[in-house]
Design a protein around this motif. Structure first.
Motif, PDB file in Angstrom:
ATOM      1  N   MET A   1      55.875  64.425  68.048  1.00  0.00           N
ATOM      2  CA  MET A   1      55.688  65.859  67.851  1.00  0.00           C
ATOM      3  C   MET A   1      56.770  66.337  66.885  1.00  0.00           C
ATOM      4  O   MET A   1      57.931  66.013  67.041  1.00  0.00           O
ATOM      5  N   ASP A   2      56.347  67.119  65.885  1.00  0.00           N
ATOM      6  CA  ASP A   2      57.343  67.634  64.944  1.00  0.00           C
ATOM      7  C   ASP A   2      58.236  68.656  65.651  1.00  0.00           C
ATOM      8  O   ASP A   2      58.008  69.004  66.797  1.00  0.00           O
ATOM      9  N   ASN A   3      59.238  69.120  64.982  1.00  0.00           N
ATOM     10  CA  ASN A   3      60.227  69.964  65.636  1.00  0.00           C
ATOM     11  C   ASN A   3      59.741  71.402  65.798  1.00  0.00           C
ATOM     12  O   ASN A   3      59.927  72.242  64.920  1.00  0.00           O
ATOM     13  N   ARG A   4      59.132  71.673  66.915  1.00  0.00           N
ATOM     14  CA  ARG A   4      58.577  72.991  67.237  1.00  0.00           C
ATOM     15  C   ARG A   4      59.681  74.022  67.440  1.00  0.00           C
ATOM     16  O   ARG A   4      59.484  75.196  67.170  1.00  0.00           O
ATOM     17  N   ILE A   5      60.818  73.591  67.927  1.00  0.00           N
ATOM     18  CA  ILE A   5      61.933  74.520  68.147  1.00  0.00           C
ATOM     19  C   ILE A   5      62.378  75.103  66.812  1.00  0.00           C
ATOM     20  O   ILE A   5      62.553  76.325  66.680  1.00  0.00           O
ATOM     21  N   GLU A   6      62.540  74.264  65.816  1.00  0.00           N
ATOM     22  CA  GLU A   6      62.918  74.752  64.484  1.00  0.00           C
ATOM     23  C   GLU A   6      61.823  75.628  63.896  1.00  0.00           C
ATOM     24  O   GLU A   6      62.112  76.621  63.226  1.00  0.00           O
ATOM     25  N   ARG A   7      60.572  75.268  64.144  1.00  0.00           N
ATOM     26  CA  ARG A   7      59.456  76.080  63.663  1.00  0.00           C
ATOM     27  C   ARG A   7      59.511  77.470  64.297  1.00  0.00           C
ATOM     28  O   ARG A   7      59.326  78.477  63.605  1.00  0.00           O
ATOM     29  N   ALA A   8      59.777  77.536  65.589  1.00  0.00           N
ATOM     30  CA  ALA A   8      59.874  78.830  66.277  1.00  0.00           C
ATOM     31  C   ALA A   8      61.010  79.673  65.680  1.00  0.00           C
ATOM     32  O   ALA A   8      60.840  80.872  65.432  1.00  0.00           O
TER      33      ALA A   8
END
Length: 139
Positions: A1-8
């Motif tokens: 999974m790509d970095n969703r935290i950075e995306r948020a």
């Protein structure tokens, strides 16, 4: 999974409110189009519109947890219990880290002491969402 935290966090930097930033970063994982989640979460930003309520980032995380765990109507007791357990885990983790889940308390509106800025709340809520709901999907 790509970095969703950075995306948020990037969504938040670009103008999404806290709830939109978290929810939109994960919307594809629950099968909801981003414009729909964006509209749905609009009123949950700024502590549900006026800083009196629950942090918007937490609201976004719990919305995604509900969409991921809950399957279809009518919900059975086990499914509902699983959603509530995930929500409780996310909320407790957030409160342990930040001392509150209320927007104006986090921002120090009455005390002058900021417990956590919005970007930090987005990061914390997304981290807890991943740990609680998406842990089996991490590589």
């Amino acid at each position: 999974m790509d970095n969703r935290i950075e995306r948020a966090k990037e969504y938040h930097r670009s103008g999404y409110n806290c709830s939109q930033a978290v929810a939109c970063a994960y919307c594809d994982l629950v099968g909801i189009q981003e414009p729909i989640i964006h509209q749905m979460m609009e009123g949950y930003g700024l502590g549900m519109g006026c800083m009196e309520g629950t942090c918007g980032a937490l609201s976004g995380a719990i919305a995604i947890a509900s969409l991921k765990i809950s399957q279809e109507l009518p919900a059975d007791g086990n499914q509902r219990a699983a959603v509530y357990k995930a929500a409780r885990t996310i909320i407790q983790g957030f409160k342990e880290k930040n001392q509150s889940v209320i927007c104006k308390e986090l921002k120090g509106i009455e005390t002058g002491k900021v417990l956590r800025d919005c970007r930090g709340c987005v990061e914390d809520a997304a981290t807890l969402l991943e740990k609680t709901v998406f842990q089996t999907e991490k590589k």
